[in-house]
Design an enzyme around this catalytic site. Structure first.
Site, PDB file in Angstrom:
ATOM      1  N   HIS A 242     -72.262  32.001 -51.139  1.00 46.51           N
ATOM      2  CA  HIS A 242     -72.479  30.866 -50.977  1.00 46.51           C
ATOM      3  C   HIS A 242     -71.936  30.211 -50.108  1.00 46.51           C
ATOM      4  O   HIS A 242     -71.935  30.066 -49.092  1.00 46.51           O
ATOM      5  CB  HIS A 242     -72.478  30.306 -51.890  1.00 46.51           C
ATOM      6  CG  HIS A 242     -73.153  30.736 -53.462  1.00 46.51           C
ATOM      7  ND1 HIS A 242     -74.252  29.920 -53.520  1.00 46.51           N
ATOM      8  CD2 HIS A 242     -72.831  31.451 -54.445  1.00 46.51           C
ATOM      9  CE1 HIS A 242     -75.068  30.636 -54.386  1.00 46.51           C
ATOM     10  NE2 HIS A 242     -74.387  31.417 -55.489  1.00 46.51           N
TER      11      HIS A 242
HETATM   12  C1  BDR Z   1     -69.968  27.715 -55.569  1.00 43.22           C
HETATM   13  O1  BDR Z   1     -69.376  27.756 -56.262  1.00 43.22           O
HETATM   14  C2  BDR Z   1     -68.415  28.323 -56.827  1.00 43.22           C
HETATM   15  O2  BDR Z   1     -69.072  29.257 -57.493  1.00 43.22           O
HETATM   16  C3  BDR Z   1     -68.652  29.197 -55.342  1.00 43.22           C
HETATM   17  O3  BDR Z   1     -67.446  29.558 -54.802  1.00 43.22           O
HETATM   18  C4  BDR Z   1     -69.099  27.874 -54.610  1.00 43.22           C
HETATM   19  O4  BDR Z   1     -68.798  27.250 -53.669  1.00 43.22           O
HETATM   20  C5  BDR Z   1     -71.675  28.020 -55.210  1.00 43.22           C
HETATM   21  O5  BDR Z   1     -72.227  27.290 -55.838  1.00 43.22           O
END
Ligand code: BDR
Ligand code: CA
Length: 316
Positions: A242
């Site tokens: 992500h």
């Molecule tokens: C986001 O949520 C966090 O757990 C990850 O680091 C990322 O920024 C993804 O939904």
């Protein structure tokens, strides 16, 4: 062309840690600082991890400013230890950092840096947006002074990953997201619609580990818990990158498919709290407030990520 100067506001977090490595491995980027925030785990651990990752790659000259421990409204946010492990970096073990965060709070550091060099700094927000929202409220001139803002957050056509309707970073502080979305800052949004197409697989990690390097081992060990979670709950053999995908906005924008949209966030407090919704048919007649990545060449990004990690692994 000179590199884009960036600050990353982050809650490391496995994919946050990988974002820091990718930024340091990318000549198109000059990483100027990290600011930390609550999110995947508490602020003590996110700040510790930010410092530890920088020391790990001999980049402890990069300053770290510690930020907010709670969202603007409500109870402490839900932690994501099930995804990121109790330390926040999966099964990776990094030595206790020798360096300390600076004395200045992240909010004040952001204001000072952004105002000191108008139109120079691009901010990457890869955690809840509490620090940025409070910085905007304290010093609204940063809205004009920022060169750009790239956010990992939201789920536009895609379902949520923390509630059926909301993505983690937005849900962890929806009121902060509301302030930022309505601020007038030029925003590039990288939502789950794009990030879920960037899947690092176990065979990618094995390929990287053909190089005998602490970097390759860090990618393997940090993603181990993350991958177990994805296998158990989402049924695939890998994990989504992500946060690293935000950097594609600078290093490989051709991989992303953008649409200019008006996007808002639900703060009404019901089941859709933190839902991000786009006005695709322009029924509200509001001008677009952001550029949204709705699609991506996911495999192209993973290849780029692996190449950059391989080159970093050859140096460290
Ligand atoms: C986001 O949520 C966090 O757990 C990850 O680091 C990322 O920024 C993804 O939904
Ligand atoms: Ca994050």
């Amino acid at each position: 062309m000179s590199p884009t100067r960036i600050i990353i506001d982050t809650d490391p977090g496995v994919d946050d840690a990988l974002t820091i490595l990718l930024a340091l491995a990318s000549p198109e980027i000059q990483l100027e600082a990290l600011t930390t925030v609550h999110g995947n785990i508490g602020i003590e651990k996110t700040t510790r991890n930010a410092l530890a990752v920088l020391e790990f790659v001999n980049a402890d000259c990069i300053p770290v400013a510690r930020g907010c421990s709670l969202p603007l409204v409500g109870t402490p946010p839900r932690s994501a230890e099930a995804v990121h492990g109790s330390s926040g970096i999966g099964k990776a073990v990094l030595p206790e950092p020798k360096s300390q965060p600076m004395d200045q709070h992240a909010i004040d550091y952001l204001i000072e840096r952004i105002l000191a060099e108008p139109q120079e700094i691009t901010l990457f927000s890869i955690g809840p947006m509490t620090n940025l929202a409070l910085a905007i409220r304290k010093e609204p001139r940063i809205v004009q002074a920022l060169k750009g803002l790239v956010i990992m957050g939201g789920a536009i056509r895609q379902g949520g990953n923390v509630t059926p309707l909301a993505e983690f970073n937005i849900h962890a502080d929806p009121h902060a997201a509301y302030i930022v979305f309505h601020s007038g800052i030029p925003i590039t949004l990288i939502p789950l619609d794009a990030t879920y197409k960037c899947l690092l697989t176990t065979s990618d990690v094995e390929r990287l580990n053909r190089i005998d390097s602490p970097i390759a081992r860090f990618v393997r060990d940090s993603t181990a818990v993350y991958m177990d979670f994805y296998k158990k709950y989402e049924g695939f053999d890998g994990c989504a990158l992500h946060d690293p995908l935000t950097l594609a906005a600078i290093i490989a924008p051709e991989l992303l498919v953008f649409e200019e949209l008006h996007v808002d966030v639900d703060i009404s407090g019901g089941v859709s709290l933190g839902n991000t919704f786009a006005d695709f048919m322009n029924v509200s007649k509001k001008p677009a407030n952001m550029k949204v990545a709705l699609d991506v060449n996911g495999r192209g990004f993973i290849e780029l990520f692996l190449e950059r990690m391989e080159s970093l692994a050859c140096k460290i």
